[in-house]
Scaffold this motif. Structure first.
Motif, PDB file in Angstrom:
ATOM      1  N   GLU A  10       1.037  -1.489   0.441  1.00 53.15           N
ATOM      2  CA  GLU A  10       0.515  -0.328   0.297  1.00 53.15           C
ATOM      3  C   GLU A  10       0.936   1.398   0.016  1.00 53.15           C
ATOM      4  N   LEU A  11       2.020   1.153   0.758  1.00 48.93           N
ATOM      5  CA  LEU A  11       2.874   2.175   0.410  1.00 48.93           C
ATOM      6  C   LEU A  11       3.880   2.571  -0.258  1.00 48.93           C
ATOM      7  N   LEU A  12       3.764   1.375  -1.307  1.00 50.13           N
ATOM      8  CA  LEU A  12       4.634   1.566  -2.203  1.00 50.13           C
ATOM      9  C   LEU A  12       4.021   2.266  -3.489  1.00 50.13           C
ATOM     10  N   LYS A  13       1.730   1.937  -3.477  1.00 51.61           N
ATOM     11  CA  LYS A  13       1.655   2.868  -3.989  1.00 51.61           C
ATOM     12  C   LYS A  13       1.118   4.187  -4.020  1.00 51.61           C
ATOM     13  N   ASP A  14       2.269   4.993  -2.715  1.00 57.04           N
ATOM     14  CA  ASP A  14       1.874   5.620  -2.551  1.00 57.04           C
ATOM     15  C   ASP A  14       0.977   6.716  -1.560  1.00 57.04           C
ATOM     16  N   GLY A  15       0.317   5.598  -1.429  1.00 54.48           N
ATOM     17  CA  GLY A  15      -0.877   5.310  -0.733  1.00 54.48           C
ATOM     18  C   GLY A  15      -0.420   5.964   1.104  1.00 54.48           C
ATOM     19  N   SER A  16      -1.589   5.665   2.067  1.00 55.41           N
ATOM     20  CA  SER A  16      -1.319   5.899   3.707  1.00 55.41           C
ATOM     21  C   SER A  16      -1.447   5.041   4.020  1.00 55.41           C
ATOM     22  N   ILE A  17      -1.819   4.543   5.480  1.00 58.23           N
ATOM     23  CA  ILE A  17      -2.903   3.348   6.028  1.00 58.23           C
ATOM     24  C   ILE A  17      -3.035   3.948   7.496  1.00 58.23           C
ATOM     25  N   MET A  18      -4.487   3.972   7.409  1.00 61.77           N
ATOM     26  CA  MET A  18      -4.862   4.656   8.833  1.00 61.77           C
ATOM     27  C   MET A  18      -5.252   3.737   9.554  1.00 61.77           C
ATOM     28  N   LEU A  19      -4.616   3.526  10.718  1.00 58.02           N
ATOM     29  CA  LEU A  19      -5.576   2.537  12.051  1.00 58.02           C
ATOM     30  C   LEU A  19      -5.756   3.479  12.773  1.00 58.02           C
ATOM     31  N   GLN A  20      -7.682   3.129  12.885  1.00 50.83           N
ATOM     32  CA  GLN A  20      -7.738   4.583  13.550  1.00 50.83           C
ATOM     33  C   GLN A  20      -7.618   4.591  15.212  1.00 50.83           C
ATOM     34  N   PHE A  66      -4.778   4.447  16.154  1.00 55.00           N
ATOM     35  CA  PHE A  66      -3.177   4.310  16.842  1.00 55.00           C
ATOM     36  C   PHE A  66      -2.604   5.012  15.985  1.00 55.00           C
ATOM     37  N   GLY A  67      -2.684   5.125  14.164  1.00 57.33           N
ATOM     38  CA  GLY A  67      -1.550   6.203  13.505  1.00 57.33           C
ATOM     39  C   GLY A  67      -2.059   6.098  12.427  1.00 57.33           C
ATOM     40  N   THR A  68      -1.428   6.959  12.113  1.00 57.48           N
ATOM     41  CA  THR A  68      -1.602   6.938  10.579  1.00 57.48           C
ATOM     42  C   THR A  68       0.174   6.717   9.953  1.00 57.48           C
ATOM     43  N   PHE A  69       0.605   5.595   8.790  1.00 57.53           N
ATOM     44  CA  PHE A  69       1.952   5.342   8.078  1.00 57.53           C
ATOM     45  C   PHE A  69       1.379   6.429   6.931  1.00 57.53           C
ATOM     46  N   SER A  70       2.625   6.839   5.999  1.00 63.15           N
ATOM     47  CA  SER A  70       2.186   7.491   5.223  1.00 63.15           C
ATOM     48  C   SER A  70       3.851   7.434   4.615  1.00 63.15           C
ATOM     49  N   SER A  71       4.063   7.667   2.776  1.00 61.40           N
ATOM     50  CA  SER A  71       4.885   7.378   1.890  1.00 61.40           C
ATOM     51  C   SER A  71       5.093   8.719   2.128  1.00 61.40           C
ATOM     52  N   TRP A  72       6.043   8.987   1.895  1.00 57.15           N
ATOM     53  CA  TRP A  72       7.054  10.387   1.267  1.00 57.15           C
ATOM     54  C   TRP A  72       8.287  10.839   0.669  1.00 57.15           C
ATOM     55  N   LYS A  73       8.767  11.118  -0.615  1.00 62.13           N
ATOM     56  CA  LYS A  73       9.373  11.329  -1.269  1.00 62.13           C
ATOM     57  C   LYS A  73      11.110  12.376  -0.752  1.00 62.13           C
ATOM     58  N   ARG A  89      14.995   9.304  -2.078  1.00 63.96           N
ATOM     59  CA  ARG A  89      14.348   7.490  -1.751  1.00 63.96           C
ATOM     60  C   ARG A  89      12.559   7.944  -1.145  1.00 63.96           C
ATOM     61  N   THR A  90      12.175   6.737  -1.199  1.00 64.46           N
ATOM     62  CA  THR A  90      11.170   7.158  -0.388  1.00 64.46           C
ATOM     63  C   THR A  90      11.360   6.681   0.880  1.00 64.46           C
ATOM     64  N   SER A  91      10.910   7.161   1.861  1.00 62.67           N
ATOM     65  CA  SER A  91      10.627   6.677   2.576  1.00 62.67           C
ATOM     66  C   SER A  91       8.690   7.474   3.585  1.00 62.67           C
ATOM     67  N   VAL A  92       9.179   6.300   4.666  1.00 63.25           N
ATOM     68  CA  VAL A  92       8.018   7.017   5.810  1.00 63.25           C
ATOM     69  C   VAL A  92       7.510   7.202   6.911  1.00 63.25           C
ATOM     70  N   LYS A  93       6.717   8.307   7.169  1.00 63.13           N
ATOM     71  CA  LYS A  93       6.354   9.452   8.466  1.00 63.13           C
ATOM     72  C   LYS A  93       5.260   7.903   8.913  1.00 63.13           C
ATOM     73  N   PHE A  94       5.262   8.141   9.960  1.00 61.86           N
ATOM     74  CA  PHE A  94       4.204   7.865  11.227  1.00 61.86           C
ATOM     75  C   PHE A  94       3.469   9.026  12.012  1.00 61.86           C
ATOM     76  N   ARG A  95       2.062   9.199  12.164  1.00 61.25           N
ATOM     77  CA  ARG A  95       1.363  10.169  12.477  1.00 61.25           C
ATOM     78  C   ARG A  95       0.513   9.391  14.201  1.00 61.25           C
ATOM     79  N   PRO A  96       0.788   9.496  15.238  1.00 61.55           N
ATOM     80  CA  PRO A  96       0.670   8.672  16.162  1.00 61.55           C
ATOM     81  C   PRO A  96      -1.125   8.932  16.415  1.00 61.55           C
TER      82      PRO A  96
END
Length: 93
Positions: free
Chosen positions: A35-45, A47-54, A74-81
């Motif tokens: 999902e992150l590879l598709k430039d998406g984000s993952i929200m776990l209500q 808990f937090g949100t994982f999102s990819s960024w360049k 490179r592509t990395s991942v951010k986590f917002r609690p």
């Protein structure tokens, strides 16, 4: 906690085998990574949100030699609690 510790803890709490627990963790990692590879984000209500960024290409320095080097983009991942996670972490005094 490493992956083995997580596997044992999930197996214990869910009353499943460690093999099934490891399979669950591996599938979860795969789904998240794809999902992150598709430039998406993952929200776990809650808990937090994982999102990819360049990360853009930038100039860095080798600390050992002092020589400047170009660090490729490179592509990395951010986590917002989430609010629930922050509340849980901060209300435990």
């Amino acid at each position: 906690m490493n992956k083995s510790d997580l596997m044992r803890e999930i197996a214990k709490k869910m009353s499943i085998s460690q093999k099934d627990s490891l399979r669950f963790i591996n599938i979860f990692e795969d789904v998240m990574a794809n999902e992150l590879l598709k430039d998406g984000s993952i929200m776990l209500q809650g808990f937090g949100t994982f999102s990819s960024w360049k990360q853009s290409e930038r100039l860095g320095r080798n600390p050992r030699t002092g020589i400047s080097v170009v660090i490729k983009s490179r592509t990395s991942v951010k986590f917002r609690p989430g609010k629930d996670l922050l509340k849980f972490l901060n209300d435990r005094k």
